[in-house]
Design an enzyme around this catalytic site. Structure first.
Site, PDB file in Angstrom:
ATOM      1  N   CYS A  14      43.713 -20.808 -93.500  1.00  0.00           N
ATOM      2  CA  CYS A  14      42.970 -19.834 -94.308  1.00  0.00           C
ATOM      3  C   CYS A  14      41.657 -19.498 -93.609  1.00  0.00           C
ATOM      4  O   CYS A  14      41.332 -20.059 -92.557  1.00  0.00           O
ATOM      5  CB  CYS A  14      42.706 -20.368 -95.719  1.00  0.00           C
ATOM      6  SG  CYS A  14      41.546 -21.754 -95.758  1.00  0.00           S
ATOM      7  N   CYS A  17      39.299 -22.285 -92.796  1.00  0.00           N
ATOM      8  CA  CYS A  17      39.644 -23.020 -91.566  1.00  0.00           C
ATOM      9  C   CYS A  17      38.950 -22.385 -90.365  1.00  0.00           C
ATOM     10  O   CYS A  17      38.417 -23.083 -89.493  1.00  0.00           O
ATOM     11  CB  CYS A  17      41.153 -23.008 -91.349  1.00  0.00           C
ATOM     12  SG  CYS A  17      42.112 -23.822 -92.628  1.00  0.00           S
ATOM     13  N   ASP A 429      28.722  14.874 -72.252  1.00  0.00           N
ATOM     14  CA  ASP A 429      28.397  15.301 -70.891  1.00  0.00           C
ATOM     15  C   ASP A 429      29.271  16.519 -70.584  1.00  0.00           C
ATOM     16  O   ASP A 429      30.375  16.635 -71.120  1.00  0.00           O
ATOM     17  CB  ASP A 429      28.687  14.166 -69.912  1.00  0.00           C
ATOM     18  CG  ASP A 429      28.550  14.611 -68.474  1.00  0.00           C
ATOM     19  OD1 ASP A 429      27.482  15.113 -68.107  1.00  0.00           O
ATOM     20  OD2 ASP A 429      29.540  14.471 -67.726  1.00  0.00           O
ATOM     21  N   ASP A 629      31.716  10.582 -68.276  1.00  0.00           N
ATOM     22  CA  ASP A 629      32.732  10.135 -67.318  1.00  0.00           C
ATOM     23  C   ASP A 629      32.152   9.731 -65.973  1.00  0.00           C
ATOM     24  O   ASP A 629      32.897   9.337 -65.082  1.00  0.00           O
ATOM     25  CB  ASP A 629      33.759  11.243 -67.088  1.00  0.00           C
ATOM     26  CG  ASP A 629      33.205  12.374 -66.231  1.00  0.00           C
ATOM     27  OD1 ASP A 629      32.011  12.687 -66.373  1.00  0.00           O
ATOM     28  OD2 ASP A 629      33.963  12.929 -65.416  1.00  0.00           O
ATOM     29  N   ASP A 633      26.107   8.929 -66.398  1.00  0.00           N
ATOM     30  CA  ASP A 633      26.169   8.795 -67.856  1.00  0.00           C
ATOM     31  C   ASP A 633      26.025   7.347 -68.308  1.00  0.00           C
ATOM     32  O   ASP A 633      25.929   7.084 -69.511  1.00  0.00           O
ATOM     33  CB  ASP A 633      27.506   9.332 -68.385  1.00  0.00           C
ATOM     34  CG  ASP A 633      27.733  10.791 -68.045  1.00  0.00           C
ATOM     35  OD1 ASP A 633      26.773  11.570 -68.144  1.00  0.00           O
ATOM     36  OD2 ASP A 633      28.865  11.150 -67.667  1.00  0.00           O
TER      37      ASP A 633
END
Length: 747
Positions: A14, A17, A429, A629, A633
């Site tokens: 559970c 635990c 961008d 990308d 950036d």
């Protein structure tokens, strides 16, 4: 230096635990941080290199659980997960046997207690059958509860063991020593059926829970199954079939039509089409010829290909995806930390409530007060289970991450998935994100008749900027250099501006017109007018100068991605403000923005400017997602609340971003936000019902309805409700697997 590992944990039953294991790991010397996920039974541990895995394992074992660590012969983390998968399958089979056995014996116990009139022998028959159910099929509840008690811990097993143990022992005493009750004027009732039914229903509930929870990791299983087990190794004229684990970088491999690419590599011979939908989500196969890259897990469609392995084992794109999905599914969302704190004190509180319930009933003064007190306390213990609470968040996270992975959205951690629903602003961008990132030269204005194309080509060949590639391609295809390529000296790339170099003693510069002017190059009215016109049509202008003399202006266009307008429109319909940043001239940026429907544009920005722009939005109270990308950036991606990298971008951008779009499709941005919103809504639904279940169930189990309506909940019904609560939470989370089936509804 610290080491980060995700290791399987066995023995958890559970959420309490998971809290116990997490405390044990965090208390181990050398551990920087630890997070335990109950849903997929893993522990993410960040620990000092001087700390041994055996020390972590011992800490976990000391609190009654176990940590699965690689053995000496293990080749990698995948071996560990293969082992834990086998353990989970064994656990499921064991649960299945126990559930079937317990139910088969419980049915006659119920019939004896409720259908057959009480006979002198019925109590003994019930005792015999129930003893097998409780002490054999349900023995793990008592074993685990005892281990926890020795360390002053508690979990769900504690509740089950105490409730069924009391009912069973009370019934045993009344069976063999009925005079103890009759001497006090009480009826010696037995509750064998309650103990047997509780054990049977809880075992059945755990079985259904294990089966449902396993489906949340289908994404990882599906991804791992994409890689073939064997591959054809080419050695001269001969072919040998070897295991994919034995492939080494540089090996020459062959794949026939219909076969899967085994490792990453580059085509050496042959032509074909490759189905890369598992990676990009695009249904149209991609053509492959000599020199093209192929990726593990993709499917060869037409011709036979011979390719040379470049990345193998854990270095392949597929392996990295599997690892990222695994880490994301095992990570912990911020809301889960609150849930864990609640789960950690939940069981002790329930034990206290059960004791209070017993004494309230015992001193109520009604007939058979002891019997009512005992049954009500047992019912409280049975119905109050933290499992649903513990499963609410991690199962939703696992299902959401899996759904994203199947559709080309690679989510690195639960935090990003949860934050996505709060996004108010998306910063894009331009190059490679809104546009294709593959610019082409459209027009050239030659200022000086002695234009030196060979020098320009030589300089741009040293640059990594995508505009430089376009210029080099144009010169080689359209221009005939008047002399051999000269030797370039002192080449210097000026980030965000351009480049400068010395060739045969002369200084040359190429870059943005504004930078060229700042460098002292003579700028004419003709050059200004031409630059303005090009910018109005969305084209970038690059200026080439020798000394202070302007040699030529080059107009370059980066075509807008066909899906960009649709993606931006979807974001705006969600109430999100879209911004675009670019290093291009403002006129070029404005033209692109108009084409895709973006109102907020900032041009001629440097990497630091992108960072400042995102920071300013955050300081204004906005929740920002940055999409990029490139290397330029990376700063802004690291700062943003949610960072998204295009899959076609640089490794630095993808390493920095928390979400990677494996498809080079801007629609992945609104898709990711949509997935986040669905996931968070599912978490809220799960938590709501988990809390409501306990808030309503515990008082009813304690008997609050009895004074007014004479209703008292049976322990058997309580055990059934407890099991179904966990199953309902997991089932609700699994609905996330269909989140993209109706994507067109938000367009």
């Amino acid at each position: 230096m610290s080491t980060k590992k995700t290791l399987p944990v066995s023995g958890m039953s559970c959420a309490a635990c998971a809290v116990n294991v997490e405390k044990a790991l965090k208390g181990t010397k050398g551990v920087v941080d630890a997070s335990v996920n109950f849903a997929n039974h893993t522990a993410y541990v960040n620990f000092d290199e001087s700390t041994k895995l055996e020390a972590l394992q011992k800490s976990v074992q000391d609190v009654g659980y176990d940590l699965v660590i690689p053995d000496a012969n293990a080749e990698g983390e995948s071996d560990v997960y293969e082992k834990v998968r086998e353990m989970q399958e064994d656990h499921y089979r064991d649960l299945k046997k126990k559930s079937i056995g317990a139910i088969l014996l419980t049915i006659p116990v119920v019939l004896l207690s409720m259908v057959i009139p009480t006979q002198s022998w019925t109590n003994y028959a019930e005792f015999a059958l129930t003893s097998i159910v409780v002490l054999w099929f349900g023995r793990t509840f008592f074993i685990h509860a005892a281990r926890q008690a020795r360390r002053l811990y508690s979990n769900m097993d504690t509740l089950v063991a105490v409730s069924t143990g009391i009912a069973y022992l009370f019934s045993v005493v009344n069976t063999f020593f009925p005079e103890w009750m009759t001497g006090s004027g009480l009826e010696p009732h037995v509750y064998y059926e309650a103990a047997a039914v509780i054990i049977s229903f809880i075992l059945l509930g755990k079985l259904l829970e294990a089966r449902a929870t396993s489906k949340t990791s289908d994404a990882i299983k599906g991804l791992m199954n994409l890689q073939p087990d064997e591959v054809v190794l080419v050695d001269g004229e001969s072919e040998t079939i070897i295991a994919v684990e034995d492939v080494m970088a540089g090996d020459l491999l062959r794949v026939k039509p219909g076969g899967r690419i085994a490792v990453d590599g580059f085509v050496e011979d042959g032509e074909s089409y490759i189905d890369e939908s598992m990676l990009t989500g695009e249904p149209v196969p991609a053509p492959k010829i000599k020199g093209d890259r192929v990726v593990a897990g993709t499917i060869n469609q037409k011709g036979t290909l011979t390719y040379r392995a470049s990345e193998v084992g854990s270095e392949t794109v597929l392996s990295r995806i599997v690892q990222r999905v695994r880490e994301a599914q095992g990570s912990k969302a911020p809301v889960q930390r609150l849930v864990d704190r609640i789960a950690g004190i939940f069981v002790p509180i329930v034990l206290v409530l059960a004791i209070i319930t017993f004494f309230v009933w015992y001193f109520s003064g009604i007939d058979q007060a002891f019997t009512y007190a005992l049954l009500s306390a047992i019912t409280v213990l049975v119905i109050a289970c933290p499992c649903a609470l513990g499963l609410a968040t991690p199962t939703a996270i696992m299902a959401g991450v899996g759904a994203g992975a199947r559709h080309g959205i690679l989510i690195r951690d639960a935090d990003s998935l949860e934050r996505g629903h709060r996004i108010t602003d998306v910063v894009l961008d331009k190059t490679g994100t809104v546009t294709r990132g593959k610019p082409e030269v459209q027009e050239v204005l030659v200022i000086e008749e002695t234009m030196e194309w060979s020098t320009l080509e030589a300089m741009e060949s040293l640059s990594e900027h995508p505009l430089a590639d376009a210029i080099v391609t144009h010169i080689r295809n359209e221009r005939v250099p008047e002399s051999a390529k000269p030797v370039v000296q002192a080449f210097e790339s000026v980030t965000g501006h351009g480049a400068k170099a010395t060739v045969e003693g002369q200084d040359y510069k190429i870059g943005k017109p504004s930078w060229i002017i700042d460098e002292g190059v003579t700028w004419t009215d003709e050059a200004e007018a031409w630059t303005v016109v090009q910018g109005e049509h969305g084209k970038s202008v690059v200026a080439f100068a020798k000394g202070t003399d302007l040699m030529a202006l080059i107009s370059i266009v980066d075509p807008v991605k066909p899906e960009a307008f649709e993606a931006v429109a979807r974001l705006i319909r969600k109430g999100i403000t879209v911004h675009m940043l670019t290093g291009d001239h403002i006129s070029t940026a404005s033209a692109v923005a108009r084409e895709v429907g973006i109102d907020h544009v900032k041009a001629e920005v440097l990497p630091d400017d992108k960072y400042d722009y995102v920071e300013a939005l955050q300081q204004a109270g906005k929740h920002v997602a940055m999409v990029g990308d490139g290397i330029n950036d990376a700063q802004a991606l690291a700062l943003a609340d949610v960072s998204i990298a295009m899959g076609s971008g640089t490794d630095i951008a993808m390493d920095t971003a928390r979400i990677t779009l494996m498809r080079d499709d801007l629609n992945g941005v609104p898709d990711a936000i949509r997935l986040s919103r669905h996931t968070v809504n599912t978490i809220r639904q799960n938590l709501f019902w988990a809390f409501i279940y306990n808030l309503i169930g515990i008082p009813i189990a304690a008997g609050v309805l009895y004074p007014s309506y004479g209703f008292l909940l049976s322990p058997m019904i309580a055990s059934m409700a407890m099991g179904l609560s966990s199953v309902s939470v997991v089932t609700n989370s699994l609905r996330l697997r269909t989140v993209f089936h109706s994507r067109t509804q938000d367009r």
